[in-house]
Design an enzyme around this catalytic site. Structure first.
Site, mmCIF file in Angstrom:
data_model
loop_
_atom_site.group_PDB
_atom_site.id
_atom_site.type_symbol
_atom_site.label_atom_id
_atom_site.label_comp_id
_atom_site.label_asym_id
_atom_site.label_seq_id
_atom_site.Cartn_x
_atom_site.Cartn_y
_atom_site.Cartn_z
ATOM 1 N N GLY A 1 72.948 77.746 -7.182
ATOM 2 C CA GLY A 1 72.086 77.184 -8.384
ATOM 3 C C GLY A 1 72.368 76.073 -8.686
ATOM 4 O O GLY A 1 71.772 75.586 -10.076
ATOM 5 N N GLU B 1 74.922 77.585 -1.332
ATOM 6 C CA GLU B 1 73.889 78.736 -1.021
ATOM 7 C C GLU B 1 72.824 77.969 -1.587
ATOM 8 O O GLU B 1 71.860 78.611 -2.576
ATOM 9 C CB GLU B 1 73.784 79.888 -0.984
ATOM 10 C CG GLU B 1 75.549 80.392 0.051
ATOM 11 C CD GLU B 1 75.489 82.285 -0.728
ATOM 12 O OE1 GLU B 1 75.842 82.960 -0.116
ATOM 13 O OE2 GLU B 1 75.320 82.293 -1.690
ATOM 14 N N PRO B 2 72.091 76.420 -1.355
ATOM 15 C CA PRO B 2 71.234 75.680 -2.478
ATOM 16 C C PRO B 2 70.184 76.275 -1.711
ATOM 17 O O PRO B 2 69.525 76.603 -1.131
ATOM 18 C CB PRO B 2 71.259 74.534 -2.456
ATOM 19 C CG PRO B 2 71.861 74.685 -0.947
ATOM 20 C CD PRO B 2 72.282 75.054 -1.187
ATOM 21 N N GLY B 3 68.946 77.159 -2.823
ATOM 22 C CA GLY B 3 67.704 77.850 -2.509
ATOM 23 C C GLY B 3 66.411 76.607 -3.792
ATOM 24 O O GLY B 3 66.047 75.334 -2.406
ATOM 25 N N ARG B 4 66.542 76.629 -4.479
ATOM 26 C CA ARG B 4 65.849 76.275 -4.990
ATOM 27 C C ARG B 4 65.440 74.201 -5.075
ATOM 28 O O ARG B 4 65.041 73.139 -5.098
ATOM 29 C CB ARG B 4 66.000 76.337 -7.137
ATOM 30 C CG ARG B 4 65.153 75.326 -7.803
ATOM 31 C CD ARG B 4 65.756 76.072 -9.416
ATOM 32 N NE ARG B 4 66.114 76.678 -9.279
ATOM 33 C CZ ARG B 4 65.628 77.629 -10.194
ATOM 34 N NH1 ARG B 4 64.391 77.654 -11.075
ATOM 35 N NH2 ARG B 4 66.340 78.895 -10.245
ATOM 36 N N TYR C 1 60.912 84.598 -17.250
ATOM 37 C CA TYR C 1 61.931 83.404 -17.779
ATOM 38 C C TYR C 1 62.106 82.360 -18.920
ATOM 39 O O TYR C 1 62.518 81.724 -19.246
ATOM 40 C CB TYR C 1 62.676 82.831 -16.799
ATOM 41 C CG TYR C 1 62.901 83.355 -15.432
ATOM 42 C CD1 TYR C 1 63.996 84.358 -15.375
ATOM 43 C CD2 TYR C 1 62.621 83.324 -14.670
ATOM 44 C CE1 TYR C 1 64.294 85.327 -13.889
ATOM 45 C CE2 TYR C 1 62.830 83.935 -13.241
ATOM 46 C CZ TYR C 1 63.616 84.724 -12.826
ATOM 47 O OH TYR C 1 63.946 85.505 -11.670
ATOM 48 N N CYS D 1 45.450 89.854 -17.196
ATOM 49 C CA CYS D 1 45.211 91.210 -17.857
ATOM 50 C C CYS D 1 46.578 90.853 -18.644
ATOM 51 O O CYS D 1 46.606 92.099 -19.088
ATOM 52 C CB CYS D 1 44.838 92.516 -18.045
ATOM 53 S SG CYS D 1 43.015 92.134 -16.965
ATOM 54 N N GLU D 2 46.790 90.133 -19.319
ATOM 55 C CA GLU D 2 48.459 89.898 -19.684
ATOM 56 C C GLU D 2 48.116 88.748 -21.158
ATOM 57 O O GLU D 2 48.482 87.478 -20.516
ATOM 58 C CB GLU D 2 49.886 89.880 -19.497
ATOM 59 C CG GLU D 2 49.980 90.575 -18.393
ATOM 60 C CD GLU D 2 50.422 91.921 -18.811
ATOM 61 O OE1 GLU D 2 51.322 91.870 -19.447
ATOM 62 O OE2 GLU D 2 50.454 93.567 -18.688
ATOM 63 N N TYR E 1 60.936 80.045 -5.745
ATOM 64 C CA TYR E 1 60.737 81.139 -5.871
ATOM 65 C C TYR E 1 58.926 81.072 -7.145
ATOM 66 O O TYR E 1 59.104 81.283 -8.483
ATOM 67 C CB TYR E 1 61.563 80.998 -7.856
ATOM 68 C CG TYR E 1 63.066 81.363 -7.447
ATOM 69 C CD1 TYR E 1 63.575 82.176 -6.751
ATOM 70 C CD2 TYR E 1 64.048 79.797 -8.110
ATOM 71 C CE1 TYR E 1 64.321 82.111 -6.019
ATOM 72 C CE2 TYR E 1 65.306 79.917 -6.953
ATOM 73 C CZ TYR E 1 65.269 81.130 -6.194
ATOM 74 O OH TYR E 1 66.785 81.102 -5.418
#
Ligand code: PLP
Length: 469
Positions: free
Chosen positions: A273, A315-318, A363, A390-391, A420
């Site tokens: 995180g 557990e770093p990802g980003r 988000y 189309c949004e 991500y």
């Protein structure tokens, strides 16, 4: 209520830049810059060359940046742990961005790997990752996934429910195996970027209440096919500062200490995180300071309880891949839109959107952007980079100052898209997912092939195949 109802027309933090060509250092890969012609270059290659060779949209990943960051993060936790007389293990959280190449890069730097599904596990294995250094997460792992993990000798399964504990015990027993498990708990601490919130109860799907942890661990300890190795907690993502981790660690260590009464508890896993900079306003704490602050907080709590420090896992990802990624788009149309009497906004439509970066739609995530193919002397124009879907919520960069002369055919670069974006990509509107290109020392190569329209049609069972009756 839509996102635009709660957002101001221009975020307070966004100021017109002195120079619309400027690259804010923290959000771009290290060594990103502009060449003599004014074109943005990444990993020693002009983005104009990358776009010409591979097309747009294009995910560009600076390989050296990923490798250096993996090394730096591992070193930071190793050093912090060593200062307090313990060891650390850093798992790369694969869900941030997973491909066999990246698994090889990070495991070569001494990282272990976290996966959350059988699919992610298959990628890690295809890359040659050591199963003993894989953690398997998930609140609803299938029997097949659990059986595969046991059979492979996956180093730890992070269990999430009593149902799963019994299921896993049965599977391991049938194979004559003893599966190491961590128990995921909610510390009651939610961290959200600048603040954290601490509550007694959590109303969400992951983990066990901390108050139930002792009973859960007692149950596991009765099962001969499972071996309890420690508690696991992940308090959230894109967190700045150590306060949330320290509060969570303090709550966890109290329970960890009581669990020592019933046997060994060699590990404490505090999850990931750690935040990164997406825009000029983000100022993440250097990972060395975070690592030091978190490990020191755990050490203080352990001392207060008179217990030895366990081995610590993170557990770093980003924090490993986020800053290494840049997405390149081609501008297709521009359109000034009068927002109010005082405000005009330039809508800049690009050839990708929520299918390659779902985070703004999902988000309300903020990003920044720069024109990549050239320098501009034009004044700054308040802009919104939007996709082709189309949004109306198909926004890539909600608010940014781009040069007022941004025009169809320009190349646009969005930084900090390493985490991500590819992993959350979809085929919405039957848009093929872009390729991922790794750049290093002036060389670019495809590490994930882009999808073609044929790929998209291939799964439609209603299309007659050649030779079919
Ligand atoms: C998503 C996740 C991570 C990684 O989060 P980042 O914000 O990318 O560091 C780590 N652990 C668990 C359990 C997760 O779900």
């Amino acid at each position: 209520m839509s996102a635009s109802d709660v957002r101001p027309a221009v975020p307070e933090w966004l100021l017109p830049p002195a120079d619309v060509n400027e690259l804010v250092e923290a959000v771009w890969p290290p060594r990103a810059g502009r060449d003599d012609l004014g074109a943005l270059s990444i990993g020693g290659i002009a983005t104009t060359d990358l776009a010409a060779q591979f097309g747009t949209p294009l995910y560009v990943l600076d390989q050296d940046a990923v490798v250096a960051q993996a090394r730096r993060v591992r070193q930071a936790f190793d050093d912090a742990a060593a200062r307090h007389g313990t060891t650390a293990r850093v798992y790369y959280a694969g869900k941030a961005f997973l491909s066999t190449e990246i698994v090889r890069w990070v495991t070569a730097e001494g990282l272990a790997v976290d996966v959350a599904t059988g699919g992610e596990l298959a990628v890690a294995l295809a890359a040659g990752a050591d199963p003993a250094r894989i953690g398997l997460h998930g609140n609803n792992k299938s029997r097949l996934e659990l059986a595969r993990a046991v059979e492979l000798g996956v180093g730890s399964v992070i269990v999430d429910s009593l149902v799963e504990i019994d299921r896993l015990a049965e599977i391991a027993a049938a194979r004559g195996a003893v599966q190491p498990v961590l128990v995921r708990v909610n510390s009651g601490v939610h961290a959200e970027t600048h603040d954290f919130l601490a509550t007694a109860h959590e109303d969400q799907k992951f983990g066990f209440a901390l108050t139930d942890a002792e009973a859960v661990v007692a149950r596991i300890r009765e099962l001969p096919s499972l071996r309890f190795v420690g508690l696991h907690c992940h308090i959230g993502s894109q967190i700045f500062g150590t306060a949330g981790f320290a509060e969570s660690a303090s709550r966890l260590v109290a329970v960890h200490a009581r669990l020592l009464g019933g046997g060994d508890v060699p590990v404490l896993n505090l999850g990931g995180g750690f935040g990164i900079a997406y825009t000029s306003v983000d100022d993440p704490t250097p990972i060395e300071d975070l690592a030091d602050g978190i490990v020191a907080a755990v050490a203080r709590e352990c001392e207060a309880h008179g217990i030895p420090l366990p081995m610590l896992a993170f557990e770093p990802g980003r924090a490993i891949v986020g800053r290494a990624g840049v997405t390149l788009y081609e501008v297709g149309t521009t359109k000034p839109v009068r927002v109010s009497d005082e405000l005009e906004r330039l809508y800049v439509s690009v050839d990708g959107g929520m299918s390659d970066n779902a985070r703004p739609a999902l988000y309300g995530a903020a990003y920044s952007a720069r024109v990549a193919n050239r320098r501009s002397d034009a004044p700054a124009a308040l802009s919104r980079v939007v996709g082709r879907h189309c949004e109306s919520g198909d926004i890539v960069v909600d608010a940014e100052y781009l040069p007022a002369d941004v025009t169809p055919g320009d190349l646009l670069a969005v930084p900090a898209t390493g985490a991500y974006c590819y992993s959350l990509a979809s085929n919405y509107n039957y848009v093929p997912r872009p390729p991922v290109v790794a750049v290093s020392n002036g060389v670019a190569r495809v590490i994930v092939r882009g999808e073609t329209i044929d790929d998209l049609l291939a799964r439609d069972a209603g299309i007659p195949t050649e030779g079919a009756e």
